[in-house]
Design a protein around this motif. Sequence first.
Motif, PDB file in Angstrom:
ATOM      1  N   TRP A   1       0.827  -1.203   0.000  1.00  0.00           N
ATOM      2  CA  TRP A   1       0.000   0.000   0.000  1.00  0.00           C
ATOM      3  C   TRP A   1       0.861   1.252   0.000  1.00  0.00           C
ATOM      4  CZ3 TRP A   1       1.034   3.087   4.146  1.00  0.00           C
ATOM      5  CH2 TRP A   1       1.477   2.482   5.325  1.00  0.00           C
ATOM      6  N   THR A   2       0.240   2.336  -0.415  1.00  0.00           N
ATOM      7  CA  THR A   2       0.857   3.656  -0.324  1.00  0.00           C
ATOM      8  C   THR A   2      -0.239   4.655  -0.048  1.00  0.00           C
ATOM      9  OG1 THR A   2       2.432   5.170  -1.387  1.00  0.00           O
ATOM     10  CG2 THR A   2       0.707   4.255  -2.767  1.00  0.00           C
ATOM     11  N   THR A   3       0.131   5.802   0.477  1.00  0.00           N
ATOM     12  CA  THR A   3      -0.854   6.807   0.841  1.00  0.00           C
ATOM     13  C   THR A   3      -0.544   8.143   0.189  1.00  0.00           C
ATOM     14  OG1 THR A   3       0.387   7.431   2.827  1.00  0.00           O
ATOM     15  CG2 THR A   3      -1.338   5.761   3.087  1.00  0.00           C
TER      16      THR A   3
ATOM     17  N   ASP B   1      -1.816  12.260   1.183  1.00  0.00           N
ATOM     18  CA  ASP B   1      -2.570  13.128   2.082  1.00  0.00           C
ATOM     19  C   ASP B   1      -2.728  14.499   1.444  1.00  0.00           C
ATOM     20  OD1 ASP B   1      -2.401  10.989   3.791  1.00  0.00           O
ATOM     21  OD2 ASP B   1      -1.111  11.973   5.259  1.00  0.00           O
TER      22      ASP B   1
ATOM     23  N   SER C   1      -6.733  11.562   4.002  1.00  0.00           N
ATOM     24  CA  SER C   1      -5.666  10.592   3.758  1.00  0.00           C
ATOM     25  C   SER C   1      -6.268   9.441   2.973  1.00  0.00           C
ATOM     26  CB  SER C   1      -5.086  10.085   5.083  1.00  0.00           C
ATOM     27  OG  SER C   1      -4.057   9.140   4.850  1.00  0.00           O
ATOM     28  N   VAL C   2      -5.662   9.132   1.849  1.00  0.00           N
ATOM     29  CA  VAL C   2      -6.155   8.065   0.973  1.00  0.00           C
ATOM     30  C   VAL C   2      -5.105   6.966   0.912  1.00  0.00           C
ATOM     31  CG1 VAL C   2      -6.942   7.467  -1.349  1.00  0.00           C
ATOM     32  CG2 VAL C   2      -7.484   9.720  -0.387  1.00  0.00           C
ATOM     33  N   ILE C   3      -5.561   5.731   1.083  1.00  0.00           N
ATOM     34  CA  ILE C   3      -4.661   4.579   0.962  1.00  0.00           C
ATOM     35  C   ILE C   3      -5.015   3.821  -0.318  1.00  0.00           C
ATOM     36  CG2 ILE C   3      -6.192   3.196   2.447  1.00  0.00           C
ATOM     37  CD1 ILE C   3      -3.682   1.616   3.316  1.00  0.00           C
TER      38      ILE C   3
ATOM     39  N   ALA D   1      -8.668   1.984  -3.782  1.00  0.00           N
ATOM     40  CA  ALA D   1      -8.387   3.158  -2.954  1.00  0.00           C
ATOM     41  C   ALA D   1      -9.484   3.311  -1.914  1.00  0.00           C
ATOM     42  CB  ALA D   1      -8.303   4.408  -3.820  1.00  0.00           C
TER      43      ALA D   1
ATOM     44  N   ASN E   1      -8.375   6.475   4.485  1.00  0.00           N
ATOM     45  CA  ASN E   1      -7.525   5.892   5.521  1.00  0.00           C
ATOM     46  C   ASN E   1      -8.125   6.211   6.891  1.00  0.00           C
ATOM     47  OD1 ASN E   1      -5.358   4.825   6.961  1.00  0.00           O
ATOM     48  ND2 ASN E   1      -4.037   6.604   6.592  1.00  0.00           N
TER      49      ASN E   1
ATOM     50  N   ARG F   1      -6.898   6.980  12.033  1.00  0.00           N
ATOM     51  CA  ARG F   1      -6.150   6.605  10.833  1.00  0.00           C
ATOM     52  C   ARG F   1      -5.730   5.135  10.970  1.00  0.00           C
ATOM     53  NH1 ARG F   1      -3.856  11.179   8.083  1.00  0.00           N
ATOM     54  NH2 ARG F   1      -5.662  12.525   7.713  1.00  0.00           N
TER      55      ARG F   1
ATOM     56  N   THR G   1       3.955   6.530   4.585  1.00  0.00           N
ATOM     57  CA  THR G   1       3.616   6.673   3.168  1.00  0.00           C
ATOM     58  C   THR G   1       3.507   5.357   2.423  1.00  0.00           C
ATOM     59  OG1 THR G   1       5.965   6.947   2.634  1.00  0.00           O
ATOM     60  CG2 THR G   1       4.688   8.948   3.068  1.00  0.00           C
ATOM     61  N   SER G   2       4.036   4.253   2.986  1.00  0.00           N
ATOM     62  CA  SER G   2       3.970   2.976   2.283  1.00  0.00           C
ATOM     63  C   SER G   2       4.203   1.838   3.253  1.00  0.00           C
ATOM     64  CB  SER G   2       4.995   2.917   1.144  1.00  0.00           C
ATOM     65  OG  SER G   2       6.311   3.017   1.656  1.00  0.00           O
TER      66      SER G   2
END
Length: 383
Positions: free
Chosen positions: A53-55, A57, A62-64, A75, A78, A86, A91-92
């Motif tokens: 995963w990565t995010t 913001d 915040s989107v994962i 997607a 988060n 959260r 970030t990953s």
Amino acid sequence: MSSAPHLVEAAELSLPGWVYRDPEFFAVEMERVIRPAWQIVCHDSDIAEPGSWTTIDYLGESVIVIRGDDGAARAFANVCRHRASRLVSGTSGCARRLTCPYHAWTYGLDGRLIGVPHKQDYPGLDPAALGLVPIELDRWRGFLFVRLANGGPSVADMMAPYDHEVEPHRFEDLRALGRVTLRPREVNWKNVSDNYSDGLHIPVAHPGLTRLFGRGYRIDAAAHVDRMSGDLLDRPSSNLSERAYQAMLPVAEHLPEALRRRWLYFKLWPNVAFDIYPDQVDFMQFLPVSPTETLIREISYALPDGRREMRAARYLNWRINRRVNQEDTALILRVQQGMASRSWTPGPLGESEVCLRSFARKLRRLIPEANLHQPPGPGWSRG
């Protein structure tokens, strides 16, 4: 949408200074411009394995983006559906499931709620109704994008006028060079976007690019994308790094002859950009933080190539563009400072400034108050 009285016809004028610093305008454009816009997150190869995963913001969200066991990328917000914690930090990462660190509610890689401690405390709880909130995701040539509000064309539709020029670069096969970097700038995001698509400042403020391209820098504006380009001259530059890059850049056999010495730049409306070189591809986006703060998010990608001269070319590319970035930073800071002056009114846009005209036209269409030379009274956005 509110109606703005006494609008000024501004088709041939730049945007007024107040829209680069006004908090109320900033709030409106976040809703009307940025929330519905695609934001690039990562490349398929960055989350290749199930659970990777990565995010991203932005705008307080915040989107994962995560790879499922079925190979699909999805997607989600988060945010745990229990008490809004959260789910992941950083970030990953990689996980077989997503477990909230607050109360251990657990979600599958497809977003389903699959575990609730003390489930008996929640009579009538329906796990199917409490999965992670999905965020719209789009995939274009191996890159993954999200947007917070639905509507508008896909990334492929936006890039369609220039897809034939992008296709030979084999975006799907790219791999990351390094990590995402974040560069804060004390300017309005539109200031960064304007500068990216501005062609007239190249011979004035970027001597290195002028040595590389001569007077051959070109700009074009389509409905959703700006295109800029320059072809490397055969004449050796007087600058050491530039001259070495010109000499060492190896032939990219996968590219047609016309693209082997061409630097291409594309900006997707309103704030995502691709720098496409024969040796690598960079993406960057201009994430708004406040009316006078922007976070530039960027990373480089390249096709696997172990040639020594290719490694040297990529290093020299970085040296050249580091200088260009320093020059641009100084420019946009000067403009932001000037925008703070009440003495300034919108200046004329030349006929050749097609990208800036296009950007201003789209913004004014979404927020008609941008036609006004001075801000309306407080509360205008609620009218």
